[in-house]
Every structure is written in C-alpha cells, then in structure tokens.
Design an enzyme around this catalytic site. Structure first.
Site, PDB file in Angstrom:
ATOM      1  N   ASP A  10      16.012  34.730 -53.240  1.00 55.22           N
ATOM      2  CA  ASP A  10      15.553  33.551 -52.508  1.00 55.22           C
ATOM      3  C   ASP A  10      14.554  32.806 -53.393  1.00 55.22           C
ATOM      4  O   ASP A  10      14.060  33.356 -54.381  1.00 55.22           O
ATOM      5  CB  ASP A  10      14.871  33.979 -51.196  1.00 55.22           C
ATOM      6  CG  ASP A  10      14.354  32.787 -50.400  1.00 55.22           C
ATOM      7  OD1 ASP A  10      15.091  31.794 -50.286  1.00 55.22           O
ATOM      8  OD2 ASP A  10      13.205  32.832 -49.923  1.00 55.22           O
ATOM      9  N   SER A  11      14.214  31.601 -52.987  1.00 58.77           N
ATOM     10  CA  SER A  11      13.187  30.839 -53.705  1.00 58.77           C
ATOM     11  C   SER A  11      11.820  31.513 -53.578  1.00 58.77           C
ATOM     12  O   SER A  11      10.917  31.212 -54.349  1.00 58.77           O
ATOM     13  CB  SER A  11      13.120  29.421 -53.145  1.00 58.77           C
ATOM     14  OG  SER A  11      12.905  29.470 -51.752  1.00 58.77           O
ATOM     15  N   TYR A  42      12.262  25.356 -53.272  1.00 57.68           N
ATOM     16  CA  TYR A  42      13.487  24.758 -53.811  1.00 57.68           C
ATOM     17  C   TYR A  42      13.905  23.543 -52.976  1.00 57.68           C
ATOM     18  O   TYR A  42      14.621  22.683 -53.459  1.00 57.68           O
ATOM     19  CB  TYR A  42      14.634  25.781 -53.780  1.00 57.68           C
ATOM     20  CG  TYR A  42      14.619  26.842 -54.858  1.00 57.68           C
ATOM     21  CD1 TYR A  42      13.522  27.050 -55.694  1.00 57.68           C
ATOM     22  CD2 TYR A  42      15.736  27.657 -55.043  1.00 57.68           C
ATOM     23  CE1 TYR A  42      13.534  28.032 -56.667  1.00 57.68           C
ATOM     24  CE2 TYR A  42      15.766  28.640 -56.021  1.00 57.68           C
ATOM     25  CZ  TYR A  42      14.667  28.832 -56.831  1.00 57.68           C
ATOM     26  OH  TYR A  42      14.694  29.806 -57.798  1.00 57.68           O
ATOM     27  N   GLY A  43      13.456  23.497 -51.714  1.00 55.80           N
ATOM     28  CA  GLY A  43      13.900  22.466 -50.766  1.00 55.80           C
ATOM     29  C   GLY A  43      13.852  21.042 -51.295  1.00 55.80           C
ATOM     30  O   GLY A  43      14.804  20.289 -51.151  1.00 55.80           O
ATOM     31  N   CYS A  73      18.847  32.195 -49.920  1.00 52.03           N
ATOM     32  CA  CYS A  73      18.234  30.871 -49.809  1.00 52.03           C
ATOM     33  C   CYS A  73      19.300  29.835 -49.419  1.00 52.03           C
ATOM     34  O   CYS A  73      20.321  29.699 -50.105  1.00 52.03           O
ATOM     35  CB  CYS A  73      17.619  30.512 -51.156  1.00 52.03           C
ATOM     36  SG  CYS A  73      16.844  28.902 -51.199  1.00 52.03           S
ATOM     37  N   ASN A  74      19.037  29.111 -48.351  1.00 53.00           N
ATOM     38  CA  ASN A  74      19.986  28.077 -47.917  1.00 53.00           C
ATOM     39  C   ASN A  74      20.111  26.964 -48.945  1.00 53.00           C
ATOM     40  O   ASN A  74      21.201  26.455 -49.194  1.00 53.00           O
ATOM     41  CB  ASN A  74      19.528  27.468 -46.592  1.00 53.00           C
ATOM     42  CG  ASN A  74      19.701  28.418 -45.430  1.00 53.00           C
ATOM     43  OD1 ASN A  74      20.660  28.312 -44.676  1.00 53.00           O
ATOM     44  ND2 ASN A  74      18.804  29.374 -45.287  1.00 53.00           N
ATOM     45  N   THR A  75      18.976  26.578 -49.552  1.00 52.44           N
ATOM     46  CA  THR A  75      19.012  25.481 -50.524  1.00 52.44           C
ATOM     47  C   THR A  75      19.807  25.885 -51.761  1.00 52.44           C
ATOM     48  O   THR A  75      20.608  25.106 -52.285  1.00 52.44           O
ATOM     49  CB  THR A  75      17.575  25.057 -50.902  1.00 52.44           C
ATOM     50  OG1 THR A  75      16.804  24.876 -49.706  1.00 52.44           O
ATOM     51  CG2 THR A  75      17.573  23.776 -51.689  1.00 52.44           C
ATOM     52  N   GLU A 152       4.658  29.854 -43.589  1.00 50.19           N
ATOM     53  CA  GLU A 152       3.890  30.573 -44.621  1.00 50.19           C
ATOM     54  C   GLU A 152       2.448  30.814 -44.163  1.00 50.19           C
ATOM     55  O   GLU A 152       1.824  31.795 -44.530  1.00 50.19           O
ATOM     56  CB  GLU A 152       3.897  29.786 -45.940  1.00 50.19           C
ATOM     57  CG  GLU A 152       5.278  29.611 -46.528  1.00 50.19           C
ATOM     58  CD  GLU A 152       5.589  30.570 -47.660  1.00 50.19           C
ATOM     59  OE1 GLU A 152       4.663  31.119 -48.248  1.00 50.19           O
ATOM     60  OE2 GLU A 152       6.790  30.769 -47.936  1.00 50.19           O
ATOM     61  N   CYS A 184      17.612  27.605 -42.684  1.00 52.16           N
ATOM     62  CA  CYS A 184      16.564  27.824 -43.682  1.00 52.16           C
ATOM     63  C   CYS A 184      15.990  29.212 -43.440  1.00 52.16           C
ATOM     64  O   CYS A 184      15.831  29.639 -42.289  1.00 52.16           O
ATOM     65  CB  CYS A 184      15.472  26.768 -43.538  1.00 52.16           C
ATOM     66  SG  CYS A 184      14.031  27.059 -44.583  1.00 52.16           S
ATOM     67  N   THR A 185      15.687  29.901 -44.529  1.00 54.58           N
ATOM     68  CA  THR A 185      15.200  31.279 -44.452  1.00 54.58           C
ATOM     69  C   THR A 185      13.976  31.446 -43.542  1.00 54.58           C
ATOM     70  O   THR A 185      13.785  32.497 -42.940  1.00 54.58           O
ATOM     71  CB  THR A 185      14.764  31.737 -45.856  1.00 54.58           C
ATOM     72  OG1 THR A 185      13.944  30.709 -46.429  1.00 54.58           O
ATOM     73  CG2 THR A 185      15.959  32.005 -46.730  1.00 54.58           C
ATOM     74  N   HIS A 186      13.138  30.401 -43.483  1.00 55.06           N
ATOM     75  CA  HIS A 186      11.871  30.540 -42.756  1.00 55.06           C
ATOM     76  C   HIS A 186      12.002  30.375 -41.247  1.00 55.06           C
ATOM     77  O   HIS A 186      11.148  30.822 -40.496  1.00 55.06           O
ATOM     78  CB  HIS A 186      10.869  29.501 -43.263  1.00 55.06           C
ATOM     79  CG  HIS A 186      10.306  29.806 -44.613  1.00 55.06           C
ATOM     80  ND1 HIS A 186      11.099  29.967 -45.720  1.00 55.06           N
ATOM     81  CD2 HIS A 186       9.027  29.980 -45.029  1.00 55.06           C
ATOM     82  CE1 HIS A 186      10.338  30.221 -46.757  1.00 55.06           C
ATOM     83  NE2 HIS A 186       9.069  30.235 -46.373  1.00 55.06           N
TER      84      HIS A 186
HETATM   85  N1  DGL Z   1      14.417  29.426 -49.047  1.00 59.22           N
HETATM   86  C1  DGL Z   1      14.501  28.014 -48.738  1.00 59.22           C
HETATM   87  C2  DGL Z   1      15.758  27.767 -47.905  1.00 59.22           C
HETATM   88  O1  DGL Z   1      16.254  28.629 -47.212  1.00 59.22           O
HETATM   89  C3  DGL Z   1      13.267  27.504 -48.020  1.00 59.22           C
HETATM   90  C4  DGL Z   1      12.027  27.431 -48.886  1.00 59.22           C
HETATM   91  C5  DGL Z   1      12.181  26.500 -50.077  1.00 59.22           C
HETATM   92  O2  DGL Z   1      12.191  25.257 -49.900  1.00 59.22           O
HETATM   93  O3  DGL Z   1      12.296  27.007 -51.180  1.00 59.22           O
HETATM   94  O4  DGL Z   1      16.287  26.685 -47.932  1.00 59.22           O
END
Ligand code: DGL
Length: 265
Positions: A10-11, A42-43, A73-75, A152, A184-186
């Site tokens: 993940d990012s 990464y977003g 990571c979705n991005t 976060e 998104c992971t969060h």
């Molecule tokens: N991990 C990113 C996602 O799932 C979220 C955090 C980021 O922007 O890196 O898209």
C-alpha cells in the site's frame, strides 16, 4: 501446498485493513506487508508516478520470494494494476475488481456510489469495473481526499469528520445510491460514521473483505495455498516506522511487533 509468503503493499498504513482481512480469511498464510510511508499519499499523484512507485515495490516483493502480490492500495490498483501484471512473475490481485463485484451483487436499483481518492475517482477504474459486470448500472463517484488525514488522526467519530462526511456524501444521497463502495484503504475505519450518514437503506461495500475472498479463491485455483502450519508476518516501511507502528495498530486491530525500514527508489 506453498509456504512462500504473500506480498501485500500500500502507499502507507491504510492497506493494513486489507492485511487484517487476509489474516482473518487465510490464517495459515504468511504475509510480507510493504507500506510506502516515505511517499504517501498516492491519491493526489499522477498515474505515471504511482505506476513507477508501485513497480519499485513489486520488484522488492518479488526479490523477497512472494508467491502472489496483493495491491491493497486503491489508487495503485486504479493506475498500475495492468502495468504490474505485465511485469510480475507471480499472480497480482487488486482491490477494485472484487469491490465492484460485491457492489453489483448488493445493488437492487443499479445505482451505485463510489468514494475514493482523487486519483482513484479520476481514473474511472471502479466505474469501468462495475459497468463491465452490469452495463446498465448508474455509477456516481465522489473523491473524499480529507478522509485520509482524518483517519490517520484517529478521528473516526469526531464532529469534524461527520461534517465533512455529510458534505461529501450529499450528492450521492441526492442520486439515491443504494450501495456505497468504500474505494480507499482508509475508509473501512469510518464505516459506522458513513453508515449513519448514508442511512439504513444504503449498503456499504468494504473492498478489503471482498479482496481477501478473491485472494483466497485465486490461491486455491492456482494450488498456492499454505494449507496449515504457522504463519510469519513481516512489516516493512520506507520511512517513519514509529508512526506506522502507532497508527498501524488501529488499522490492524493488534500490536505491530517488528517493523523493518527499507527506503526504495
Ligand atoms: N492507500 C490509498 C488508497 O487506497 C489511500 C492513501 C493515499 O492517498 O495514498 O487509495
């Protein structure tokens, strides 16, 4: 029977929600988790940059002998899944297709909401994945960039989080979506708040859980399951190990013992 670890990346910290779902679904598998904490988020980054970072992480995980890679990571999935699959010697699974599949299964009206980072929403990846499964679906997407820093901070139920959620989700409520994909992971950490804001008529789809199921299916299909024995989980970050350890425990639901620091790039 294959005892090699699964690579998950993940990012940063957020992908631990996917790791947690994998631990629950596949208790015999060992995982090497890489969080790119030096270069998160990464977003807001360009597709080219996200592809380059993701490619470096893939090379690192392949070097560590993983039997499959999960792009938590979705991005990264949105911008780099095809790129990573072309370069990988092991199977690569992303989070978007499983989330889209669950959304299509859950919707009654065919009107689906997707929330994610600016990059994920701009890529249109969820919309394409949903429409590939159900061409007449109506997909309404909304970037929610402020959710990542709120999570976060641990502000899952803070009044500020609620105010921001009401603002972001209003267009999706007006569009009368009956399913909301947490792209998104969060976002799984905001589930109770998002469920309250959207109301009882809207089903929330958690990509983390759906991805764990998809990974289990893929490992079984390819005869790569560990099938018993004990696991050995490893956590690696590119920077700021103390923050990862502290906030990561909230994502994972348990303490993080050893965390290695490996700068990439
Ligand atoms: N991990 C990113 C996602 O799932 C979220 C955090 C980021 O922007 O890196 O898209």
């Amino acid at each position: 029977m294959n005892k090699a670890p699964l690579g998950v990346f993940d990012s940063g910290i957020g992908g631990l929600t996917v790791a947690r779902a994998l631990f629950e679904r596949l208790p015999h598998e060992s995982v090497i988790y890489f969080g790119d904490t030096a270069r998160v988020p990464y977003g807001p980054k360009s597709p080219d940059t996200v592809r380059r970072y993701s490619g470096e992480i893939l090379a690192y995980l392949l070097n560590r002998g993983v039997k499959a890679v999960v792009v938590a990571c979705n991005t990264s999935t949105a911008h780099a899944l095809g790129y990573l699959k072309e370069r990988s010697t092991v199977p690569v699974v992303g989070v978007i297709e499983p989330g889209a599949r669950a959304a299509v299964a859950a919707t009654k009206t065919g009107t689906i909401g997707v929330i994610g980072t600016a990059g994920t929403v701009a890529s249109g990846a969820y919309e394409r994945a949903i429409k590939a499964l159900r061409p007449d679906a109506r997909v309404h997407s909304q970037p929610c960039p402020l959710f990542v820093p709120l999570v976060e901070e641990g502000w899952f139920e803070h009044p500020a989080a609620e105010l921001i959620a009401r603002e972001y989700l209003a267009p999706l409520q007006r569009a009368k979506v009956d399913v909301l994909v947490l792209g998104c992971t969060h976002y799984p950490l905001l589930k109770p708040l998002l469920a309250r804001v959207m109301g009882p008529g809207v089903k929330l789809v958690d990509s983390a859980e759906e991805t764990a199921t998809a990974v289990a299916r893929e490992l079984e299909r390819l005869d790569l399951l560990a099938n018993g024995g004990s696991h050995d989980h490893r956590f690696v970050v590119s920077d700021d190990e103390p923050h990862f350890r502290k906030v990561g425990a909230r994502f994972l639901g348990e303490k993080l013992k050893q965390v290695e620091v490996v700068p990439l790039g």
